[in-house]
Structures are given as structure tokens and as C-alpha cells.
Write an enzyme that holds these catalytic residues in place. Structure first.
Site, PDB file in Angstrom:
ATOM      1  N   ARG A  89      55.330   7.904   8.669  1.00 42.83           N
ATOM      2  CA  ARG A  89      55.977   8.912   7.818  1.00 42.83           C
ATOM      3  C   ARG A  89      57.104   9.665   8.536  1.00 42.83           C
ATOM      4  NH1 ARG A  89      50.452  11.714   5.943  1.00 42.83           N
ATOM      5  NH2 ARG A  89      49.746  10.574   7.773  1.00 42.83           N
ATOM      6  N   GLN A 111      44.191   1.413  22.841  1.00 47.50           N
ATOM      7  CA  GLN A 111      43.437   1.007  21.655  1.00 47.50           C
ATOM      8  C   GLN A 111      43.792  -0.447  21.320  1.00 47.50           C
ATOM      9  OE1 GLN A 111      44.452   3.322  18.192  1.00 47.50           O
ATOM     10  NE2 GLN A 111      43.158   2.121  16.809  1.00 47.50           N
ATOM     11  N   THR A 132      41.604   5.679  13.228  1.00 46.49           N
ATOM     12  CA  THR A 132      41.158   6.730  14.152  1.00 46.49           C
ATOM     13  C   THR A 132      39.805   6.413  14.790  1.00 46.49           C
ATOM     14  OG1 THR A 132      40.353   7.916  12.198  1.00 46.49           O
ATOM     15  CG2 THR A 132      42.456   8.643  13.099  1.00 46.49           C
ATOM     16  N   LYS A 183      79.965  23.548  34.508  1.00 49.70           N
ATOM     17  CA  LYS A 183      79.026  22.444  34.718  1.00 49.70           C
ATOM     18  C   LYS A 183      78.787  22.220  36.201  1.00 49.70           C
ATOM     19  CE  LYS A 183      79.619  18.458  35.820  1.00 49.70           C
ATOM     20  NZ  LYS A 183      80.126  17.129  36.117  1.00 49.70           N
ATOM     21  N   TYR A 204      87.585  14.816  37.195  1.00 49.16           N
ATOM     22  CA  TYR A 204      87.294  13.424  36.841  1.00 49.16           C
ATOM     23  C   TYR A 204      88.586  12.653  36.724  1.00 49.16           C
ATOM     24  CZ  TYR A 204      85.131   9.659  34.037  1.00 49.16           C
ATOM     25  OH  TYR A 204      84.673   8.462  33.559  1.00 49.16           O
TER      26      TYR A 204
HETATM   27  C1  UD1 Z   1      43.357  11.775   9.599  1.00 49.72           C
HETATM   28  C2  UD1 Z   1      41.959  11.802   8.950  1.00 49.72           C
HETATM   29  C3  UD1 Z   1      42.006  12.686   7.706  1.00 49.72           C
HETATM   30  C4  UD1 Z   1      42.476  14.077   8.086  1.00 49.72           C
HETATM   31  C5  UD1 Z   1      43.808  14.014   8.827  1.00 49.72           C
HETATM   32  C6  UD1 Z   1      44.149  15.372   9.381  1.00 49.72           C
HETATM   33  C7  UD1 Z   1      40.958   9.614   9.390  1.00 49.72           C
HETATM   34  C8  UD1 Z   1      40.590   8.304   8.853  1.00 49.72           C
HETATM   35  N1  UD1 Z   1      41.567  10.475   8.590  1.00 49.72           N
HETATM   36  O1  UD1 Z   1      44.222  11.172   8.646  1.00 49.72           O
HETATM   37  O2  UD1 Z   1      40.709  12.765   7.131  1.00 49.72           O
HETATM   38  O3  UD1 Z   1      42.595  14.870   6.900  1.00 49.72           O
HETATM   39  O4  UD1 Z   1      43.744  13.112   9.946  1.00 49.72           O
HETATM   40  O5  UD1 Z   1      45.387  15.381  10.012  1.00 49.72           O
HETATM   41  O6  UD1 Z   1      40.662   9.885  10.549  1.00 49.72           O
HETATM   42  N2  UD1 Z   1      45.716   7.350  15.512  1.00 49.72           N
HETATM   43  C9  UD1 Z   1      45.384   6.482  16.533  1.00 49.72           C
HETATM   44  N3  UD1 Z   1      45.123   5.186  16.222  1.00 49.72           N
HETATM   45  C10 UD1 Z   1      45.207   4.715  14.953  1.00 49.72           C
HETATM   46  C11 UD1 Z   1      45.546   5.615  13.914  1.00 49.72           C
HETATM   47  C12 UD1 Z   1      45.793   6.921  14.236  1.00 49.72           C
HETATM   48  O7  UD1 Z   1      45.309   6.870  17.692  1.00 49.72           O
HETATM   49  O8  UD1 Z   1      44.976   3.513  14.746  1.00 49.72           O
HETATM   50  C13 UD1 Z   1      46.025   8.750  15.877  1.00 49.72           C
HETATM   51  C14 UD1 Z   1      47.433   9.138  15.482  1.00 49.72           C
HETATM   52  O9  UD1 Z   1      48.349   8.911  16.541  1.00 49.72           O
HETATM   53  C15 UD1 Z   1      47.296  10.623  15.192  1.00 49.72           C
HETATM   54  C16 UD1 Z   1      45.826  10.769  14.761  1.00 49.72           C
HETATM   55  O10 UD1 Z   1      45.167   9.591  15.179  1.00 49.72           O
HETATM   56  O11 UD1 Z   1      47.502  11.430  16.314  1.00 49.72           O
HETATM   57  C17 UD1 Z   1      45.708  10.920  13.263  1.00 49.72           C
HETATM   58  O12 UD1 Z   1      46.266   9.796  12.639  1.00 49.72           O
HETATM   59  P1  UD1 Z   1      47.015   9.909  11.256  1.00 49.72           P
HETATM   60  O13 UD1 Z   1      47.504   8.576  10.857  1.00 49.72           O
HETATM   61  O14 UD1 Z   1      47.955  11.037  11.258  1.00 49.72           O
HETATM   62  O15 UD1 Z   1      45.731  10.257  10.345  1.00 49.72           O
HETATM   63  P2  UD1 Z   1      45.761  10.767   8.891  1.00 49.72           P
HETATM   64  O16 UD1 Z   1      46.050   9.637   7.999  1.00 49.72           O
HETATM   65  O17 UD1 Z   1      46.637  11.951   8.824  1.00 49.72           O
HETATM   66 CA    CA Z   2      47.918  13.264  10.538  1.00 51.12          CA
END
Ligand code: UD1
Ligand code: CA
Length: 434
Positions: free
Chosen positions: A18, A77, A85, A328, A363
């Protein structure tokens, strides 16, 4: 609180689609530093065991964080086989009995708020806030005052979408919860991802109590878009400036001033409206006048501006720099440069006056050269000093002079202007013809 009793895992492996950017989301900057920097810094105040989970652009993430921190662990990961997550938690090794899971996209998190997660004795503490527009967040399904499960936006029914209690995405788990449930996660959901949020419903089905913790929306709001990034920056700016004013800095119209994280002020300082002070700048007993820009520079007992520009590695002491002066990589001590000058790669010593429109020509199109100006030198207006050049102490440069490379010795006057020609009645002849 005992620092060693808590581990922290920061999830920073996601793509952040996004953001619509080729750069990893957590590396986007707020007030001069990457979002992830702030979260790691706060984490280190709480824990000695900090792990950052990386995958997307992992080399860039590791390289930029290693510039600040030497004592954190990076875990990769397997985002291809275990996206989401929950997948992010698979390779993590937790040292302590309790673990706080943070998101890499929450730069505004404060230590005091995170401490609250550990003041509650519970195997699972999860963060919640209420939103009028909960769109985008996981909805928290609460029944009879107890958390039942979290349902992601993309998996929610029409009824569930109306729920305004959302998962802020920060949790404190007992180590045994992570060890037991992460391996059991499945990806049978709309995004075919392994959701950390499913740990909640699985644990609850086994009779484990989930403790909700109401958190501040502003602080726990994740940055998902560039609009969120700028909103977070405004909040952090306010914090930086409020704390500087509390420590004694005077600011005029602070809402128009931009000061980056890490800029240091000492003594009595005034910053007028519209200024931008960035990087490793240090301002000591000085007055920064309206609309000046100071980058990675030191200003001591001096006044700068209005509308002056100090580029990196400028070092001013007991100096007056006026409007439209650009400096500078130069050291000025006891100098006056009042108007419209460029001073680059130079050292200028006490009692020296740099007239209006003086330029150090540092320069030649290929290399940069140094200008050295001694004490009590008078450089007349509109002069060019072609580097490499030295003006010894007690030198005069006549207005409009081009001083070519070399040395002007003490006591000398350098003057290059040719004899003035005066042509009688030229004006009248010239314009009469037109
Ligand atoms: C997540 C939560 C959602 C919550 C929201 C709050 C889950 C499934 N959902 O959604 O319930 O309301 O956060 O902000 O957990 N990340 C990884 N590996 C991945 C995917 C994400 O490390 O494969 C990290 C991202 O870098 C980020 C964090 O996890 O820092 C959250 O990921 P993001 O995609 O923003 O989660 P949301 O869809 O917002
Ligand atoms: Ca998020």
C-alpha cells in the site's frame, strides 16, 4: 522492570504494497530516520533480546539498521512458503519467558505504553482500539466481555465488518504460547497466509484467557500508506519540538519549523519560523532566523539567516551569516558574511569580512579545491576566489576582483578590475537610435 525478562520480536518482512514504493516500507523515513529505527530504539530500552524478522529487501533493511545497532538479531522469514504475520514468527528463537510482538510500521510507539503489556499477568495480552471507520484492520470478536477471535477484513462476513473493535497488532505472549501454536497455524483463509492472529482463537479454544488492552489509536496506528507516513511525521515533529521547547529552545510559529530526530540544542537558542534543521546538526547559543536551512552542521554563538543555507559539514562559531548565504563543508570562526555569498570547502578565520556576492569557486568541473582565508581579511563585494587559494592574515581584496589560484600575502591588496571607461553622451545616442 527487569530488562532481561522480556524478548521482543519486530515484524518487518512484509512488502507494504500500500506504500506504492520500490523501497521496503519499514525503511521509509520520518523526521530523518527510518521507521524501523524508532521501533528498535524503543525496544532496546525494554529488552536485551530484540529480533527483527526480515524478508522483503532484507539486505537493505539489515544494512541500514546495522548502522545504528550492533546488538540485535535478524531472522529471515520463509515468505514464499510461509507468508503472513504468523509465518514471520516461524524461525524466531525467543530467549525469555515473555515476548512482545511489534510491527515494523509503528514508529510512534513509546516505552511507557509497551510497559503496560507486562504489568498484566496473562499468557496473552492483545492490543485493541475502537475505530469509527475500522476498515483495513482485523476485527476483534468479543463475546460476554471476552476476546474470542480476530477476523481479518478480507475474511470477515458483512456482520463482522461492522465491528468497530480492531486489533492494533501488538501482543505480549508467554513463550510457551508461541512455541505451541505457531507450528499449528494453517493458511486456509482469503489471503492464503499464516495469520499470527489465529493464535488467539486457537488458544482461546484451549481455554486460555486472552486479555485485551485498550491502546491509544494515534500511537499504535500502523503506517500503511504515504498519507499515513506524513501523518506520523507531523505527530513526531510535534513531539520533537515540544521536548526541545521544554528544554529551553525558543521557537516562533513552531508548526512551520521542521527539526529532525537527533538535532542537538544547547544554551539559549532561538529558531524563527520556517526553518529546517536536519541530520547531526548541533546548535549552541545561537539565533536561527526565518526560513534558514541547516544540514549536518554546527552553529555556536552565531546568528544565521534569514534565508541562509548551511549544507553538510559547516562549522560556525562567533559568526554572522546573513540572507542568501550558502555555506558548505567550511569552518568560519569570528566571521561576518552578511549577504549573497557562496562559501564552499573553505576555512575563514577571525575578524574577516566577506562582502556581498563573494563566491569561492571551489570546483573546476572535475575536482574540488580548498580556500583558506586568514584573520582580519577584507574581501570586497562581488569578488571571486578561485581555489585552491590562500588569503593570508590582513589581506584586502578590492570589490569586483577575481583572485586566481595562489596566495595573497599578508598586507597585500588584490585588485583585478580594469580602468573604468566613461563615454560621454552614450546613453542619449544609444536610446535615441532605438
Ligand atoms: C495486521 C493484523 C491485523 C491488525 C493489523 C494492525 C494479521 C493477520 N493481521 O494486519 O489484524 O489489525 O496488523 O496493524 O496479523 N509482516 C511480516 N511478514 C509477512 C507479513 C507481514 O513480517 O509475511 C510484517 C509487516 O512488515 C508489518 C507487520 O507484519 O510490519 C504487519 O503486516 P501488515 O501487512 O501491515 O498487516 P495488516 O494487514 O495490517
Ligand atoms: Ca499494518
Amino acid at each position: 522492570m527487569n530488562k532481561n525478562k522480556i524478548s521482543i520480536v519486530i515484524l518487518a518482512a512484509g512488502k507494504g504494497s500500500r506504500m506504492k514504493s520500490p523501497k521496503a516500507k519499514v525503511l521509509h523515513s520520518i523526521c530523518g530516520k527510518e521507521m524501523l529505527y524508532y521501533i528498535i530504539k524503543t525496544s532496546r530500552e525494554i529488552s536485551d533480546d530484540v529480533t527483527v524478522v526480515v524478508a522483503h529487501q532484507k539486505d537493505a533493511v539489515i544494512a541500514s539498521m546495522s548502522r545504528y545497532f550492533s546488538d540485535i538479531k535478524f531472522v529471515t522469514q520463509d515468505a514464499l512458503n510461509f507468508p503472513g504475520t504468523g509465518g514471520a514468527m516461524k524461525n524466531v528463537n525467543i530467549k525469555n519467558e515473555r515476548v512482545l510482538v511489534l510491527n515494523g510500521d509503528m514508529p510512534l510507539l513509546q516505552k511507557n505504553s509497551l510497559d503496560k503489556f507486562f504489568e498484566i499477568q496473562s499468557d496473552i495480552v492483545m492490543s485493541i482500539f475502537e475505530l469509527e471507520n475500522p476498515s483495513g484492520y482485523g476485527r476483534v470478536i468479543i463475546e460476554n466481555g471476552e476476546v474470542k477471535r480476530i477476523v481479518e477484513q478480507k475474511d470477515a462476513t458483512k456482520e463482522e465488518l461492522k465491528v468497530q473493535s480492531v486489533n492494533a497488532g501488538i501482543y505480549a505472549f508467554s513463550k510457551k504460547i508461541i512455541e505451541k501454536y505457531i507450528p499449528l497455524l494453517q493458511n486456509n483463509n482469503a489471503q492464503e497466509e499464516y495469520y499470527l492472529t489465529d493464535v488467539i482463537s486457537m488458544a482461546r479454544n484451549d481455554g486460555i484467557k486472552i486479555t485485551p488492552l485498550l491502546v491509544d489509536e494515534e500511537e499504535f496506528k500502523g503506517v500503511n500508506s504515504k498519507k499515513d507516513l506524513s501523518d506520523a511525521e507531523i505527530i513526531m515533529q510535534e513531539k520533537i519540538k515540544n521536548s526541545l521547547m521544554e528544554s529551553g529552545v525558543i521557537m516562533q510559529l513552531p508548526s512551520t519549523i521542521y527539526i529532525e530526530d537527533g538535532v542537538i540544542f544547547e544554551g539559549e537558542c532561538i529558531v524563527e519560523n520556517g526553518c529546517r534543521i536536519t541530520g547531526e546538526s548541533k546548535i549552541i547559543n545561537s539565533h536561527i532566523k526565518a526560513h534558514s536551512i541547516i544540514e549536518d552542521s554546527i552553529v555556536k554563538n552565531s546568528d544565521v539567516g534569514p534565508l541562509a543555507h548551511l549544507r553538510p559539514a559547516s562549522n560556525l562559531e562567533d559568526t554572522h551569516v546573513g540572507n542568501f548565504v550558502e555555506i558548505k563543508k567550511s569552518t568560519l570562526k569570528g566571521v561576518k558574511a552578511g549577504h549573497l555569498s557562496y562559501i564552499g570547502d573553505a576555512t575563514v578565520d577571525e575578524g574577516t569580512n566577506i562582502g556581498a556576492g563573494v563566491i569561492t569557486c571551489n570546483y573546476d568541473g572535475i575536482n574540488k579545491y580548498k580556500t583558506t582565508i586568514g584573520k582580519n581579511v577584507f574581501v570586497g563585494s562581488d569578488s571571486q576566489l578561485i581555489a585552491p587559494i590562500t588569503l593570508e592574515d590582513n589581506v584586502m581584496v578590492a570589490a569586483g576582483t577575481t583572485v586566481r589560484s595562489g596566495t595573497v600575502y599578508s598586507g597585500e591588496l588584490a585588485v583585478s578590475s580594469s580602468k573604468l571607461r566613461v563615454i560621454k553622451d552614450f546613453y542619449y545616442k544609444f536610446f535615441a537610435k532605438k
